[in-house]
Scaffold this active site. Structure first.
Site, mmCIF file in Angstrom:
data_model
loop_
_atom_site.group_PDB
_atom_site.id
_atom_site.type_symbol
_atom_site.label_atom_id
_atom_site.label_comp_id
_atom_site.label_asym_id
_atom_site.label_seq_id
_atom_site.Cartn_x
_atom_site.Cartn_y
_atom_site.Cartn_z
ATOM 1 N N GLY A 97 0.822 -1.198 0.000
ATOM 2 C CA GLY A 97 0.000 0.000 0.000
ATOM 3 C C GLY A 97 0.857 1.249 0.000
ATOM 4 C CB VAL A 98 2.485 3.149 -2.638
ATOM 5 C CG1 VAL A 98 3.216 4.470 -2.848
ATOM 6 C CG2 VAL A 98 3.440 1.974 -2.767
ATOM 7 C CB SER A 103 3.549 5.378 4.417
ATOM 8 O OG SER A 103 3.864 4.483 5.449
ATOM 9 C CG HIS A 166 -6.925 -1.917 5.000
ATOM 10 N ND1 HIS A 166 -5.714 -2.133 5.616
ATOM 11 C CD2 HIS A 166 -6.898 -0.648 4.518
ATOM 12 C CE1 HIS A 166 -4.988 -1.028 5.523
ATOM 13 N NE2 HIS A 166 -5.679 -0.128 4.859
ATOM 14 C CD GLU A 191 -0.531 0.432 8.972
ATOM 15 O OE1 GLU A 191 -0.956 1.529 8.566
ATOM 16 O OE2 GLU A 191 0.625 0.259 9.426
ATOM 17 C CG ASP A 192 -5.467 0.973 8.698
ATOM 18 O OD1 ASP A 192 -5.195 1.494 9.799
ATOM 19 O OD2 ASP A 192 -5.219 1.520 7.615
#
Length: 266
Positions: A97-98, A103, A166, A191-192
């Protein structure tokens, strides 16, 4: 200055936003996450006050400028806990995930110029971030051949962050494909995971598809010495030393495992 509002006032403000503005549509779920958006005067003070954290990553995140980055505040000290041991050792990091590229900039500043940093995304627009703070490759997180090719190009991987779709199926597919490729003593952070409770992402409270149900299977596999069932995910549990669960984050530590032994000394 720290946010001086009481928890009741903060709760009242969230209710007010619901009543006056309704639930806003976000890219996460129809119910939205806007009620949790920070609207205080200082991100740095909020994280420091709530989590008693003042490490380097707090400054790097709160003072970031440039490409957009979005993080939940309680994630920052969690990242620090697991990624700090790699600083100064030229680690290899892969982020799924860019998004807007911010990030990758955070990880470059935190891990230093000698770190190998790659990001993957299915969005062709993310190519614009290739070569800035890391390398960007376009492909799906549920494509094992693509994932293997990226790890081969990296020359191995020490840290994996899943901040991708996700969605439950993608989370499991990436973990199945990448955890065996993770270096020993490496970290796999997902995460998330509030999406595990959202049907729009293939989850749901108490459902078999919920990612935490999958994690529980791995926990049972880690304890296969003590029960009669076969391991369901030996490619993960066979080298998983520990699982840590936080609000919306799961961290898996990889290390060589040995049959348990006990002794008596007097």
């Amino acid at each position: 200055m720290p946010d001086q509002r009481t928890p009741f006032v903060q709760w009242l403000r969230r209710i007010q936003r619901r009543v006056l503005g309704g639930w806003k549509i976000t890219r996460y779920a129809p119910r939205g996450i806007d009620e949790f958006a920070f609207d205080g005067p200082s991100v740095l003070e909020d994280i420091h006050r709530k989590y008693d954290y003042d490490g380097d990553l707090l400054t790097i995140y709160s003072q970031h400028s440039g490409h957009l980055v979005h993080k939940w505040h309680h994630y920052i000290p969690i990242y620090d806990r697991y990624f700090t041991p790699f600083r100064g050792h030229a680690p290899r990091l892969l982020e799924i995930g860019v998004s807007k590229g911010g990030s990758l900039a955070i990880w470059r500043k935190f891990l230093g110029p000698d770190a190998t940093i790659y990001g993957i995304d299915i969005d062709e627009d993310c190519r614009q971030y290739d070569g800035i703070d890391g390398q960007v490759r376009i492909g799906s997180q549920n494509d094992p051949a693509f994932l293997r090719s990226v790890i081969e190009e990296m020359g191995g991987v020490d840290i994996i962050i899943d901040d991708g779709s996700h969605r439950m199926n993608d989370l499991k597919a990436s973990l199945d494909a990448l955890f065996p490729l993770l270096n020993n003593n490496g970290i796999y952070l997902i995460e998330d995971l509030h999406t595990a409770y959202w049907t729009e992402f293939g989850g749901g409270l108490g459902t078999a598809s919920n990612f935490f149900t999958y994690v529980r299977d791995i926990v049972d596999d880690m304890h296969h010495w003590y029960h009669e069932d076969d391991m369901r995910h030996p490619e993960i549990a066979g080298s998983c030393a520990a699982i840590h669960i936080y609000d919306s984050i799961v961290v898996l530590e990889k290390a060589k495992q040995h049959p348990p032994v006990h002794s008596t000394i007097s």
